[in-house]
Design an enzyme around this catalytic site. Structure first.
Site, PDB file in Angstrom:
ATOM      1  N   ASN A  78      -6.840   3.170   5.677  1.00 42.97           N
ATOM      2  CA  ASN A  78      -8.140   2.868   5.090  1.00 42.97           C
ATOM      3  C   ASN A  78      -8.537   1.232   5.623  1.00 42.97           C
ATOM      4  O   ASN A  78      -9.562   0.829   5.113  1.00 42.97           O
ATOM      5  CB  ASN A  78      -8.261   3.038   3.443  1.00 42.97           C
ATOM      6  CG  ASN A  78      -7.036   2.223   3.057  1.00 42.97           C
ATOM      7  OD1 ASN A  78      -6.264   1.697   3.651  1.00 42.97           O
ATOM      8  ND2 ASN A  78      -7.303   2.171   1.594  1.00 42.97           N
ATOM      9  N   ASP A  84      -9.906  -2.486  -7.545  1.00 45.19           N
ATOM     10  CA  ASP A  84     -10.806  -2.873  -8.353  1.00 45.19           C
ATOM     11  C   ASP A  84     -10.133  -3.487  -9.733  1.00 45.19           C
ATOM     12  O   ASP A  84      -9.036  -3.122 -10.063  1.00 45.19           O
ATOM     13  CB  ASP A  84     -12.102  -2.219  -8.460  1.00 45.19           C
ATOM     14  CG  ASP A  84     -12.045  -1.026  -9.231  1.00 45.19           C
ATOM     15  OD1 ASP A  84     -11.316  -1.036 -10.505  1.00 45.19           O
ATOM     16  OD2 ASP A  84     -12.227   0.028  -8.780  1.00 45.19           O
ATOM     17  N   TYR A  87      -8.643  -1.090 -12.243  1.00 50.00           N
ATOM     18  CA  TYR A  87      -7.315  -0.430 -11.934  1.00 50.00           C
ATOM     19  C   TYR A  87      -6.114  -1.290 -12.664  1.00 50.00           C
ATOM     20  O   TYR A  87      -5.464  -2.091 -11.797  1.00 50.00           O
ATOM     21  CB  TYR A  87      -7.055  -0.076 -10.620  1.00 50.00           C
ATOM     22  CG  TYR A  87      -5.924   1.073 -10.098  1.00 50.00           C
ATOM     23  CD1 TYR A  87      -6.100   2.141 -10.436  1.00 50.00           C
ATOM     24  CD2 TYR A  87      -4.952   0.352  -9.377  1.00 50.00           C
ATOM     25  CE1 TYR A  87      -5.232   2.967  -9.957  1.00 50.00           C
ATOM     26  CE2 TYR A  87      -4.053   1.218  -9.010  1.00 50.00           C
ATOM     27  CZ  TYR A  87      -4.189   2.591  -9.453  1.00 50.00           C
ATOM     28  OH  TYR A  87      -2.955   3.544  -8.841  1.00 50.00           O
ATOM     29  N   PHE A  95      -0.350   1.515  -4.162  1.00 50.75           N
ATOM     30  CA  PHE A  95       0.218   2.237  -2.947  1.00 50.75           C
ATOM     31  C   PHE A  95      -0.542   1.801  -1.818  1.00 50.75           C
ATOM     32  O   PHE A  95      -1.545   1.339  -1.710  1.00 50.75           O
ATOM     33  CB  PHE A  95       0.050   3.770  -3.121  1.00 50.75           C
ATOM     34  CG  PHE A  95       0.710   4.584  -4.464  1.00 50.75           C
ATOM     35  CD1 PHE A  95       1.829   5.109  -4.028  1.00 50.75           C
ATOM     36  CD2 PHE A  95       0.388   4.511  -5.377  1.00 50.75           C
ATOM     37  CE1 PHE A  95       2.682   5.733  -4.799  1.00 50.75           C
ATOM     38  CE2 PHE A  95       1.116   5.211  -6.346  1.00 50.75           C
ATOM     39  CZ  PHE A  95       2.218   5.634  -6.113  1.00 50.75           C
TER      40      PHE A  95
END
Length: 146
Positions: A78, A84, A87, A95
């Site tokens: 990614n 954010d 979380y 991860f």
């Protein structure tokens, strides 16, 4: 400089606590929480063994270390991961998603990626216009190679 507080839950008994590499960077290295073996072309999530509550109004950006590809042949799929502030629960383990360009084993404790925190983007207003006031630069890639 004012300090912000990160609340870290280590998800393994023998986790190495997070720390700066003093004098080198304001990014913080993250380590693999267990051994992860990759075959060439395989995608896997590498567990980082932490859950974090960020300061209010911040997000974390997770990126490969500069040596990750050289040492492991891994690409973070990614590009940059964004964690954010919501979380932040006990089971919200971080991860890093990796794709292997060769067979490799990442060992528990290997420094595999890094992170930093940034303030959230302010609220934006979107205004449709017919023309922009700036001078055209010539489009994508127009500045050349030298």
């Amino acid at each position: 400089m004012e300090k912000e507080t990160l609340y870290i839950k280590y998800l393994t008994e023998d986790a190495i606590p997070l720390t700066y590499v003093e004098g080198k960077s304001d990014w913080i290295d993250l380590r693999a929480a267990r051994d992860v073996h990759f075959e060439k072309g395989q995608f896997q999530l590498i567990p980082l063994g932490i859950a974090v509550r960020l300061p209010e109004g911040y997000e974390a950006h997770v990126a490969p270390r500069s040596s990750t590809f050289r040492n492991f042949g891994l690409l973070q799929v990614n590009g940059v991961g964004v964690v954010d502030g919501s979380y932040c629960g006990d089971n919200d383990e971080w991860f890093v998603p990796m794709l292997a360009t060769r067979e490799v084993t990442v060992h528990k404790g290997d420094r595999i990626c890094q992170f930093r925190i940034l303030k959230n983007q302010p609220a934006l207003e979107f205004v449709k216009v017919e023309h922009l006031s700036g001078e055209d630069r010539g489009g994508f890639g127009s500045t050349g190679i030298r």
